[in-house]
Every structure is written in structure tokens, then in C-alpha cells.
Design an enzyme around this catalytic site. Structure first.
Site, PDB file in Angstrom:
ATOM      1  N   GLN A   1      -5.049  -1.337   9.380  1.00 50.94           N
ATOM      2  CA  GLN A   1      -4.800  -2.644   8.843  1.00 50.94           C
ATOM      3  C   GLN A   1      -5.461  -3.808   9.878  1.00 50.94           C
ATOM      4  O   GLN A   1      -5.102  -3.825  11.032  1.00 50.94           O
ATOM      5  CB  GLN A   1      -3.454  -3.187   8.555  1.00 50.94           C
ATOM      6  CG  GLN A   1      -3.106  -4.239   7.735  1.00 50.94           C
ATOM      7  CD  GLN A   1      -3.569  -4.111   6.453  1.00 50.94           C
ATOM      8  OE1 GLN A   1      -3.598  -3.410   5.707  1.00 50.94           O
ATOM      9  NE2 GLN A   1      -3.782  -5.370   5.880  1.00 50.94           N
TER      10      GLN A   1
ATOM     11  N   ASP B   1     -11.285   2.489   3.459  1.00 45.98           N
ATOM     12  CA  ASP B   1     -11.877   1.203   3.419  1.00 45.98           C
ATOM     13  C   ASP B   1     -13.260   1.128   3.191  1.00 45.98           C
ATOM     14  O   ASP B   1     -13.782  -0.013   2.989  1.00 45.98           O
ATOM     15  CB  ASP B   1     -11.615   0.395   4.571  1.00 45.98           C
ATOM     16  CG  ASP B   1     -10.081  -0.287   4.730  1.00 45.98           C
ATOM     17  OD1 ASP B   1      -9.670  -0.769   3.683  1.00 45.98           O
ATOM     18  OD2 ASP B   1      -9.568  -0.243   5.821  1.00 45.98           O
TER      19      ASP B   1
ATOM     20  N   LYS C   1       0.754  -1.254   0.006  1.00 51.36           N
ATOM     21  CA  LYS C   1      -0.104   0.117   0.116  1.00 51.36           C
ATOM     22  C   LYS C   1       0.843   1.350   0.258  1.00 51.36           C
ATOM     23  O   LYS C   1       0.832   2.308  -0.788  1.00 51.36           O
ATOM     24  CB  LYS C   1      -0.867  -0.015   1.175  1.00 51.36           C
ATOM     25  CG  LYS C   1      -2.091  -1.011   1.131  1.00 51.36           C
ATOM     26  CD  LYS C   1      -2.843  -1.288   2.540  1.00 51.36           C
ATOM     27  CE  LYS C   1      -3.737  -2.541   2.210  1.00 51.36           C
ATOM     28  NZ  LYS C   1      -4.630  -2.883   3.533  1.00 51.36           N
TER      29      LYS C   1
HETATM   30  N1  GUN Z   1      -6.724  -6.850   5.946  1.00 47.42           N
HETATM   31  C1  GUN Z   1      -7.154  -7.485   5.010  1.00 47.42           C
HETATM   32  N2  GUN Z   1      -7.912  -6.994   3.952  1.00 47.42           N
HETATM   33  C2  GUN Z   1      -8.251  -5.661   4.363  1.00 47.42           C
HETATM   34  C3  GUN Z   1      -8.665  -4.476   4.028  1.00 47.42           C
HETATM   35  O1  GUN Z   1      -9.359  -4.308   2.899  1.00 47.42           O
HETATM   36  N3  GUN Z   1      -8.635  -3.217   4.704  1.00 47.42           N
HETATM   37  C4  GUN Z   1      -7.943  -3.260   5.948  1.00 47.42           C
HETATM   38  N4  GUN Z   1      -7.878  -2.179   6.574  1.00 47.42           N
HETATM   39  N5  GUN Z   1      -7.342  -4.439   6.466  1.00 47.42           N
HETATM   40  C5  GUN Z   1      -7.365  -5.671   5.866  1.00 47.42           C
END
Ligand code: GUN
Length: 281
Positions: free
Chosen positions: A96, A119, A52
Site C-alpha cells: 500500500q 497493481d 481490499k
Molecule cells: N494507494 C492509493 N492508491 C493505491 C493503489 O492503487 N495501489 C497501492 N498499492 N497503493 C495505493
């Protein structure tokens, strides 16, 4: 059979995004900013967060990754989120998942300002999305819809089956397919006769989190198969939820793992950060 190249589509969208970002900066001085908070040492999360960060920097964003120890308290995390909620330089805040057990995930996700919730997990954003007025939506299903668009998959009237019912993928995927006029079924680990049900689907989205779970007897000839899975086999190799080698010859279109859904998820997160910056300038 053709392979949906998520990596190539993501690269194309990332290049467009970098151009849009440069233009925004030039015209208004605004640089989209994404802050990612990672608590603890989860190995998969470390990789996702690094990707990311790389993607945000490549788009020309301001990027900040805050890595905190497993023992971080919920209060500390909530205070940090509030600090970024108040700071206009940051347009997207992502915590996360998964979080350590002593932290209440719902409390944390609800604490992120809906305006910065890239998200799309905040109930305000979920409510807007489910009532047909999407603002921020979960990135993985958003990326899958971009793939359908790119590969000209007409969803109108098609039987779509989503295997998996998480808030991150399964449920929002079903809503997006419904919006695109598909006839949608949601299945999960306790669904009876899943292979027979799947065999009726024109479009199959698999997000059940079990390596090679979907075999060729699940798949109707000519179906479009989207694999959201990220699992490790006994040799540590990354595999999807779909047994690619045997399903690919039956499908009309299929996503590989890696190089399918994963890169698109990250790109959509960047798109949503850019959009959040535009809305708040
Ligand atoms: N962990 C696995 N997929 C995601 C996601 O799309 N967003 C977040 N914040 N954590 C994750």
C-alpha cells in the site's frame, strides 16, 4: 444526466468473481491469494486496506494483510516481499502506498515479482502495457474502462482529457483511452487555461487530488465526467475533485464520490488477482 453507479457495477462484478473463484477451486483446487502489506498508520490507507481485505474474502480468496510499524526498515520489507515472491500460494502482492519517507518506493515496487504485481506498477508490466500487450494494469483506470463499457460510452474519435499525470491513474488512463481510439490530452496542475481546454472534452477524467476543483465552467454540455478524487472537506466529509452538484446537470454521465470509481478500483484489483492465479496454475 445519469449517474454512473460504480457501487452497483462493482457488486455485480464481485458476485461474478465469487462464482468464477468457486468454480476454479472446485475444478483445480486453486484458491487465488492476495497479500497486502501496509506500513505505518496513514488513516486513508487503513481504510483502503480494510476494504481490499473485505473484498478479497467476499470473492472467496485467501487474504492476508500484514500491518507493520512505521519504523520498519526497507531491508525488512524487501525480505518480506521476496518471501511472498517465492511462495506459490500467493498470486498477488500489493504494497500500500504511500510508504514512509525512509523507504524508497521505486525499489520496493520493482522488488515485487511482475507475475504477482496486481497493481501493475512494475516496469515490466508498465512496458508491456504501454507497448500494447497488457498483462497487469493499474486498477483505477481499468475500473473506469469497465464503467465506459457498462454504460456504452463509445470513445472512438472522442476528445478525452485526463487531468492528472500520476503513474497510478493519469498516465495509464491516457493509454487506455488511446487504445480505445479516443483523441487524448493529459493536463495537470500547471496546464494553462485548463477550464477552456476541459470545455472541449467529450470525456473528462479528473484525478488531480483537489476537492471540488472542476466546476461547471470546465464542462461541455453532454460530456461524460469521471471523478477519481477522494478528498475531505472542512467538515471531514468525503468529496471528489468535481463539484458534483453544479456539474451533474451539465454532464450526460457522471460518477459520484463516494460510490463511483472507488469500489471499481478494488474490484479490478480482485479481477487481476484472479487472473494471476489462473495464469500461474
Ligand atoms: N494507494 C492509493 N492508491 C493505491 C493503489 O492503487 N495501489 C497501492 N498499492 N497503493 C495505493
Amino acid at each position: 444526466m445519469a449517474i454512473i453507479d460504480g457501487k452497483a457495477l462493482a457488486a455485480k462484478m464481485q458476485a461474478d468473481l465469487a462464482k468464477k473463484t468457486a468454480k476454479l477451486k472446485e475444478e483445480s483446487g486453486v484458491v487465488p491469494g492476495l497479500v497486502v502489506i501496509l506500513i505505518g498508520e496513514d488513516a486513508a490507507s487503513q481504510v483502503y486496506v480494510r476494504n481490499k481485505e473485505r473484498s478479497a474474502l467476499a470473492a472467496g480468496f485467501n487474504s492476508q494483510v500484514i500491518r507493520l510499524p512505521e519504523a520498519t526498515s526497507q531491508d525488512q520489507l524487501l525480505k518480506l516481499i521476496e518471501q511472498y515472491n517465492q511462495d506459490p500460494a500467493w498470486h498477488g502482492i500489493l504494497v500500500q502506498l504511500p510508504l514512509p519517507e525512509h523507504i524508497d518506493e521505486e525499489k520496493v515496487l520493482f522488488a515485487i515479482s511482475p507475475d504477482k504485481d496486481v497493481d501493475g506498477f512494475h516496469p515490466t508490466n508498465m512496458g508491456k502495457f504501454w507497448s500494447g500487450h497488457p498483462v497487469m494494469i493499474p486498477s483505477t483506470p481499468a475500473g473506469i474502462m469497465e464503467m465506459f463499457k457498462e454504460y456504452k460510452v463509445d470513445l472512438t474519435g472522442k476528445n478525452a482529457l485526463v487531468i492528472g499525470r500520476s503513474n497510478i491513474v493519469g498516465k495509464p488512463m491516457a493509454q487506455l483511452l488511446l487504445d480505445a481510439h479516443a483523441t487524448v490530452t493529459i493536463a495537470h496542475s500547471r496546464t494553462k487555461n485548463l477550464a477552456a481546454l476541459a470545455h472541449r472534452a467529450d470525456v473528462l477524467v479528473v484525478a488531480i487530488g483537489r476537492g471540488n476543483f472542476v466546476t461547471k465552467d470546465f464542462v461541455k454540455p453532454g460530456a461524460v465526467v469521471i471523478d477519481v478524487g477522494m478528498n475531505r472537506d472542512e467538515n471531514g466529509k468525503l468529496i471528489g475533485d468535481v463539484a458534483f452538484d453544479e456539474v451533474a446537470p451539465v454532464a450526460s454521465l457522471i460518477t459520484p464520490v463516494p460510490g463511483g470509481v472507488g469500489p471499481m478500483t478494488i474490484t479490478m484489483l480482485m479481477e487481476q488477482t484472479y487472473e494471476a492465479a489462473l495464469r500461474n496454475t
